[in-house]
Motif scaffolding. Structure first.
Motif, PDB file in Angstrom:
ATOM      1  N   GLY A 169       5.162  33.727 -86.906  1.00  0.00           N
ATOM      2  CA  GLY A 169       4.325  32.400 -86.836  1.00  0.00           C
ATOM      3  C   GLY A 169       3.245  33.367 -87.254  1.00  0.00           C
ATOM      4  O   GLY A 169       2.993  34.336 -86.818  1.00  0.00           O
ATOM      5  N   ILE A 170       2.604  32.914 -88.139  1.00  0.00           N
ATOM      6  CA  ILE A 170       0.836  33.514 -88.586  1.00  0.00           C
ATOM      7  C   ILE A 170      -0.208  33.080 -88.181  1.00  0.00           C
ATOM      8  O   ILE A 170       0.047  32.031 -88.660  1.00  0.00           O
ATOM      9  N   GLU A 171      -1.129  33.717 -87.541  1.00  0.00           N
ATOM     10  CA  GLU A 171      -1.970  33.361 -87.404  1.00  0.00           C
ATOM     11  C   GLU A 171      -2.747  32.285 -88.328  1.00  0.00           C
ATOM     12  O   GLU A 171      -2.979  32.825 -89.432  1.00  0.00           O
ATOM     13  N   ASN A 172      -3.416  31.231 -88.745  1.00  0.00           N
ATOM     14  CA  ASN A 172      -4.208  30.489 -89.795  1.00  0.00           C
ATOM     15  C   ASN A 172      -3.200  30.267 -90.770  1.00  0.00           C
ATOM     16  O   ASN A 172      -3.624  29.473 -92.047  1.00  0.00           O
ATOM     17  N   ARG A 173      -2.134  30.564 -90.951  1.00  0.00           N
ATOM     18  CA  ARG A 173      -0.949  29.555 -91.300  1.00  0.00           C
ATOM     19  C   ARG A 173      -0.392  28.085 -90.912  1.00  0.00           C
ATOM     20  O   ARG A 173      -0.871  27.942 -90.624  1.00  0.00           O
ATOM     21  N   THR A 174      -0.154  27.550 -91.888  1.00  0.00           N
ATOM     22  CA  THR A 174      -0.333  26.006 -92.430  1.00  0.00           C
ATOM     23  C   THR A 174       1.335  26.204 -92.426  1.00  0.00           C
ATOM     24  O   THR A 174       1.835  26.325 -93.808  1.00  0.00           O
ATOM     25  N   TYR A 175       2.496  25.209 -91.386  1.00  0.00           N
ATOM     26  CA  TYR A 175       3.489  25.039 -91.094  1.00  0.00           C
ATOM     27  C   TYR A 175       3.487  23.327 -91.671  1.00  0.00           C
ATOM     28  O   TYR A 175       2.646  22.743 -91.078  1.00  0.00           O
ATOM     29  N   THR A 176       5.208  23.307 -92.555  1.00  0.00           N
ATOM     30  CA  THR A 176       5.634  21.538 -92.804  1.00  0.00           C
ATOM     31  C   THR A 176       7.134  21.540 -92.359  1.00  0.00           C
ATOM     32  O   THR A 176       7.450  22.305 -92.718  1.00  0.00           O
ATOM     33  N   LEU A 177       6.721  20.961 -91.467  1.00  0.00           N
ATOM     34  CA  LEU A 177       8.715  20.702 -90.890  1.00  0.00           C
ATOM     35  C   LEU A 177       8.661  19.073 -91.496  1.00  0.00           C
ATOM     36  O   LEU A 177       8.169  18.303 -91.302  1.00  0.00           O
ATOM     37  N   VAL A 178       9.949  18.877 -92.028  1.00  0.00           N
ATOM     38  CA  VAL A 178      11.022  18.036 -92.661  1.00  0.00           C
ATOM     39  C   VAL A 178      11.773  17.734 -92.052  1.00  0.00           C
ATOM     40  O   VAL A 178      12.828  18.713 -92.307  1.00  0.00           O
ATOM     41  N   VAL A 179      12.569  17.053 -91.691  1.00  0.00           N
ATOM     42  CA  VAL A 179      13.833  16.704 -91.099  1.00  0.00           C
ATOM     43  C   VAL A 179      14.115  15.214 -91.716  1.00  0.00           C
ATOM     44  O   VAL A 179      13.079  14.503 -91.746  1.00  0.00           O
ATOM     45  N   ARG A 180      15.155  15.438 -91.677  1.00  0.00           N
ATOM     46  CA  ARG A 180      15.736  14.374 -92.397  1.00  0.00           C
ATOM     47  C   ARG A 180      17.217  13.846 -91.509  1.00  0.00           C
ATOM     48  O   ARG A 180      18.126  15.204 -91.505  1.00  0.00           O
ATOM     49  N   VAL A 181      16.928  12.618 -90.979  1.00  0.00           N
ATOM     50  CA  VAL A 181      18.337  12.397 -90.638  1.00  0.00           C
ATOM     51  C   VAL A 181      18.767  10.889 -91.048  1.00  0.00           C
ATOM     52  O   VAL A 181      17.105   9.890 -90.994  1.00  0.00           O
ATOM     53  N   ASP A 182      19.717  10.752 -90.946  1.00  0.00           N
ATOM     54  CA  ASP A 182      20.259   8.678 -91.108  1.00  0.00           C
ATOM     55  C   ASP A 182      19.173   8.079 -92.459  1.00  0.00           C
ATOM     56  O   ASP A 182      18.818   7.149 -92.255  1.00  0.00           O
ATOM     57  N   ASN A 183      19.198   9.298 -93.213  1.00  0.00           N
ATOM     58  CA  ASN A 183      18.369   8.940 -94.453  1.00  0.00           C
ATOM     59  C   ASN A 183      17.043   8.074 -94.467  1.00  0.00           C
ATOM     60  O   ASN A 183      16.943   7.341 -95.648  1.00  0.00           O
ATOM     61  N   GLU A 184      16.362   9.033 -93.304  1.00  0.00           N
ATOM     62  CA  GLU A 184      15.451   9.074 -93.205  1.00  0.00           C
ATOM     63  C   GLU A 184      14.304  10.234 -93.145  1.00  0.00           C
ATOM     64  O   GLU A 184      15.079  10.889 -92.586  1.00  0.00           O
ATOM     65  N   VAL A 185      13.375  10.001 -93.943  1.00  0.00           N
ATOM     66  CA  VAL A 185      12.628  11.657 -93.642  1.00  0.00           C
ATOM     67  C   VAL A 185      11.437  11.599 -93.252  1.00  0.00           C
ATOM     68  O   VAL A 185      10.709  10.642 -93.461  1.00  0.00           O
ATOM     69  N   TYR A 186      11.358  12.501 -92.432  1.00  0.00           N
ATOM     70  CA  TYR A 186      10.253  12.759 -91.870  1.00  0.00           C
ATOM     71  C   TYR A 186       9.547  13.972 -91.359  1.00  0.00           C
ATOM     72  O   TYR A 186       9.753  15.188 -91.375  1.00  0.00           O
ATOM     73  N   THR A 187       8.392  14.263 -91.775  1.00  0.00           N
ATOM     74  CA  THR A 187       7.174  15.362 -92.229  1.00  0.00           C
ATOM     75  C   THR A 187       6.431  15.263 -91.144  1.00  0.00           C
ATOM     76  O   THR A 187       5.721  14.677 -91.365  1.00  0.00           O
TER      77      THR A 187
END
Lengths: 264, 743
Positions: free
Chosen positions: A96-114
């Protein structure tokens, strides 16, 4: 302000009173809940997946296992999280670094959440000021987090309050849109229907610097809690930063703790 | 649009050719009450020889009727007053001023039409007139008789909730009611967070509510006009009257300036609950009171010209020691010039000032925050009434209002908000005609052209709207009639409020480049039937209304601190429809009414509820009120009101989840749930001790129903996994005693 007005109205009404109702609730759509946090403290960080339950349920919240969870940042790092069971996923390498943008991707039951979240620059948390006021014969305590807002605009602060080791389920957000670049003097708008501070209480407070979407999420929750005259908004699911209809929040934030004891 | 304008103008022209009929003579004059000299509004003036010909007196008691040369007898009738027959030999224009005597034994009538079968003969729809004398006997909370509360007992008019003076008319929002006090708009008509209205009943003569089918001289709000008129004062003798109540007192002084010609009235009121509260050391830091002052005077310049001045000033103060303070209030002033320009043409010119502001401050050891908001109007109105002939009465005129609107700005030790006030010019031209086509058919039609200029250079723009108005009455028999009406209304000022109950901090804003005028179109159909020789009156109306450019807010918005309100608004449309039934009993020892409304009101806003229709919060399926006044003896009167309403449409959580160890509620569709129903019985006894004094004893909420004020959701203290719905109620059994006197 709402609390004062309600208190006065009820005082005026002499016989104002509360009772618990047995309401009929509409059916609930069980939704995926994503909870993800990245902080400026060292890892590992965790993502927790669960499902919402009916309001009347008194059981546990079902954990969601078997998902693929990936966090990446705008510096080119990618981390596939390790499933720990019970819906918990743990990072391996990402920082975790200040001013960085993080992207989370979760794939569950054939659905993708970002989800995306940017960790703001760290702002030091100096102290907690306890202010005493006498209202209608009672002593009330205001808590003022003391910090110096940077001169640039767009800073959002979220506070997590713990009283005598008990986490308080209230939401506090401060922003610099009307007070920019000064030492904070605003108190936390504590709903004293649920929490009455008293002499001897030990206060612990976490200050998080959060991005706009995280601030909006908690601000909406705070307004929903503030129902009645003088405040409140029609309740709904607060807008979050996760795609595809999942509830919950992904937050990259800085974190710093302070404590104080109410002495008199 | 212009073709339509031309077509409508032609329509007016055709009807005005009627004005050019053969030469006639005119009878005109003013009708007043014998004992006080107050002018009487809505007196029916009929030619006895030709009962189908007649007019009613206007807001200043003036009437005019033109007839061919001949001998006539004029019949003046007004409910509660002795009928007068006046013979006139009409061989020139005649001036006829008349004083009418009231018959006190008819005064138990509560809500009265101005003549016995008024409901059958006029084209007016969705209109109720309330006389303050009659509202006085109804039970009210804290014993403070209140016109706005009584209006809320009419079908189609719904209270926003207990402890609230806001109301919703036919599915409209609170800000869609135009509230006028002697023509001056009152922007916040409530005291003490809504428990009382700003109208001191001692200073009020009467009030009329028009539920959307406004005549063309009214405009500016979508749902209704509440037209409140102050008393003029007695021009015969000096009188002092007043009342002592448990939490407030009133005092009124009135009398002649020039005997029989002009008069004044001064009326004041103040609450003193805070003075009692200060006795207890616990409450000594609390400030909680309101006061208001009504002043009115008139001056007869000569037989044809009269000047009126009316003023209102009110203030609420609510504070807790030095940490929290708030003040808000309205000030209005109206200067009017009535002139009888000719026996057929009556003119009224008004200069009106109106101001509303609030100030809230929070103070702590080292910081101070203030919120201020203000709306100020300068208003010029010119209205002409032309009594063209016995079949046509025309009204035309214009209205120019200059608004200065300062949105809520925050100030204080370290706050900077760069908000500036906005200026707007709200204009209207109107023309209408009431045409008696036959003794069975009356039609009122009119057109209002309204246009709003944004005056600030950076946003300059003009919005224009044509508002046609139409209502018709066809008399089926001596006891029954059917009515039809259509009206378009527009609204250029909008109240920003996302609180559930309405708050003095709600702010008004005008149109802008983003905010367009709200528009409503309403169609209504009605049927009236009088039974048992006009002792009972049954009226039913159905209406369907559509609304455009309705306003809602994005999530997470705090309207008081947001830098640019326009950026957080959402727009959409609304629709409302319903059935209203009103059965009045107007004669006998027992009088009163039963009002019932079955209705639906919905909104569809872009960005809310997946852009599909949902119940507006003021949507209530059933609304019932029963009002009875029974004369027990010449001295004792008992009255009662019972209300039942479906709860407001609200959003309850349907589910829950945990995020960062905190329980968070999950919601389904917006406003899909209901608050529990509200019902309540109130009673009041009035004892008239002498002609000059009376006592009234009241009990509010007789059976102690805990009506819902708010519902909050909390974790159960013993079992945090269980969620409790906790209801807060306000008023359970409120007794009151009031002593009233007049000398």
């Amino acid at each position: 302000m709402k609390n004062i007005i309600t208190a006065i109205l009820i005082t005026l009404a002499l016989s104002g009173c509360e009772k618990v109702l047995d309401l009929k609730y509409k059916d609930n759509k069980s939704s995926l809940i994503i909870e993800g946090n990245i902080t400026n403290e060292s890892g590992p960080y965790f993502v927790k997946l669960s499902r919402s339950v009916k309001l009347t349920s008194t059981g546990d919240y079902p954990a969601v296992d078997g998902a693929l969870v990936i966090i990446s940042d705008d510096a080119g790092n990618t981390d596939t999280l390790m499933a720990k069971g019970n819906g918990i996923y743990q990072t391996n390498t990402i920082n975790g670094i200040e001013n960085r943008t993080y992207t989370l991707v979760v794939r569950v039951d054939n659905e993708v959440y970002t989800a995306h979240s940017t960790m703001p620059a760290f702002v030091p948390f100096d102290s907690i000021k306890v202010e005493t006021i006498k209202v209608v014969g009672d002593t009330q305590y205001n808590l003022i987090p003391v910090y110096t807002d940077p001169v640039y605009k767009g800073n959002n602060y979220r506070f997590v309050l713990t009283v005598n080791d008990k986490l308080i389920n209230q939401h506090f957000v401060q922003q610099d849109d009307v007070r920019n670049g000064v030492v904070n003097t605003s108190r936390l708008e504590i709903n004293d229907d649920d929490l009455e501070l008293k002499k001897g209480d030990t206060i612990s407070m976490e200050m998080q610097c959060v991005d706009d979407s995280v601030a909006l999420y908690y601000k909406t929750l705070a307004l929903i809690g503030d129902s009645g005259p003088g405040g409140g908004t029609t309740p709904n699911n607060p807008r979050n930063n996760i795609s595809n209809g999942a509830l919950g929040l992904f937050s990259a934030h800085t974190s710093v703790y302070k404590g104080v004891k109410i002495l008199f | 649009m212009y073709n339509k304008t031309i077509a409508i103008s032609l329509f007016f022209l055709c009807s005005s050719t009627l004005l050019l009929a053969q030469s006639k003579f005119t009878v005109s004059g003013t009708v007043k009450q014998q004992s006080s000299g107050e002018s009487l509004i809505g007196v029916n003036v009929v030619v006895a020889e030709k009962p189908t010909l007649g007019v009613t007196t206007n807001e200043y008691g003036f009437f005019s009727i033109s007839l061919p040369k001949g001998h006539y007898t004029f019949r003046f009738s007004y409910v509660g007053y002795r009928q007068e027959l006046v013979p006139v030999n009409l061989d020139k224009d005649v001036r006829l001023n008349l004083n009418m005597n009231d018959e006190s034994k008819l005064q138990e009538v509560v809500v009265k039409a101005r003549k016995e079968n008024d409901n059958l003969t006029t084209a007016t729809m969705g209109t109720e007139v309330l006389n303050i004398k009659d509202a006085a006997k109804l039970p009210v909370v804290f014993g403070e008789k209140d016109l706005v509360k009584t209006i809320q007992l009419m079908p189609g008019v719904k209270s926003n909730g207990e402890g609230s003076n806001g109301f919703s008319v036919r599915g409209g929002a609170t800000d869609q009611n135009l509230i006028l006090l002697d023509e001056a708009p009152v922007y916040n008509a409530s005291h003490l967070l809504g428990i009382f209205s700003t109208f001191n009943s001692d200073a009020i003569k009467d009030a009329t509510i028009i539920k959307g089918n406004n005549p063309a001289q009214f405009g500016g709000r979508l749902s209704s006009v509440l037209d409140v008129k102050m008393k003029e004062g007695n021009n015969k003798d000096y009188h002092v009257s007043g009342g002592l109540g448990l939490i407030s007192s009133r005092l009124t002084i009135e009398g002649p300036v020039q005997k029989d010609k002009s008069s004044f009235i001064i009326s004041g009121r103040r609450t003193y609950a805070d003075l009692f509260a200060k006795i207890s050391p616990d409450f000594k830091d609390i400030q909680l009171y309101f006061y208001d002052l009504n002043v009115k005077a008139n001056l007869a310049v000569n037989d044809r010209n009269k000047l009126y001045f009316s003023g209102y000033f009110g203030k609420d103060v609510l504070g807790v020691s030095k940490t929290f303070g708030s003040k808000w209030g309205n000030a209005t002033g109206t200067l009017r010039w009535n002139s009888v320009l000719s026996s057929k043409l009556f003119s009224n010119t008004s200069f009106i000032y109106s101001n509303y502001d609030f100030n809230v401050s929070f103070k702590s050891d080292n910081s101070e925050t203030n919120f201020n908001s203000n709306i100020k109007d300068l208003n010029l109105k010119q209205d002409f009434t032309l009594y063209a002939n016995a079949r046509n009465t025309m009204r035309f005129g214009f209205n120019v209002i200059h608004h200065t609107i300062a949105p809520t700005t925050a100030g204080g030790t370290d706050i900077i908000t760069g908000k500036k006030s906005r200026k707007g010019l709200e204009n209207a031209l109107y023309l209408s005609n009431s045409y008696k086509a036959s003794d069975k058919f009356v039609i009122d039609y009119g057109l209002r052209f309204s246009f709003y200029h944004l005056l600030d250079a950076d946003t300059a723009k003009t919005y224009a709207n044509l508002e046609p108005r139409l209502s018709m009455n066809y008399r089926l028999s001596n006891t029954a009639s059917i009515k039809m009406g259509y009206a378009r209304n527009t609204q250029n000022l909008h109240l920003m409020s996302n609180s559930t109950g309405g708050s003095p901090t709600d702010q008004w804003i005008g149109n802008s480049r983003i905010i367009q005028p709200e528009v409503a179109d309403q169609v209504s159909l009605g049927f009236s039937k009088n039974l048992k020789n006009n002792a009972y009156e049954l009226s039913t109306e159905v209406y369907y209304k559509t609304m455009q450019h309705q306003i809602d807010y994005k999530d997470g918005v705090d309207l008081n601190t947001v830098a640019d309100v326009e950026k957080v608004l959402l727009f959409g449309k609304g629709r409302a429809y319903g059935l209203e039934i009103l059965l009045k009993k107007k004669k006998g020892l027992l009088t009163g009414w039963i009002g019932y409304t079955l209705s639906k009101t919905e909104r569809k806003i872009d960005g809310i509820n997946d852009n599909s229709w949902y119940n507006a919060k003021q949507d209530r399926t059933h609304d019932l009120s029963v009002v009875g006044i029974y004369t027990l003896s010449p001295r004792w009167t008992v009255s009662g009101t019972f209300i039942y309403t479906t709860g407001n449409a609200v959003t309850f959580p349907t589910g829950k989840y945990v995020l960062n160890d905190m329980v968070i509620y999950q919601y389904g569709s917006r406003n899909a749930d209901r608050m529990p129903a509200t019902h309540r019985l109130d009673i009041s006894f009035t004892y008239e001790r002498t002609k000059h004094s009376s006592w009234s004893f009241g009990l509010y909420n007789v059976y102690g129903r805990r009506n819902p004020y708010s519902i909050t959701f909390k974790e159960n203290k013993d079992n945090p996994k269980k969620i409790d719905a906790v209801q807060t109620s306000l008023f359970q059994w409120i007794p009151s005693v009031t002593y009233n006197f007049n000398f």
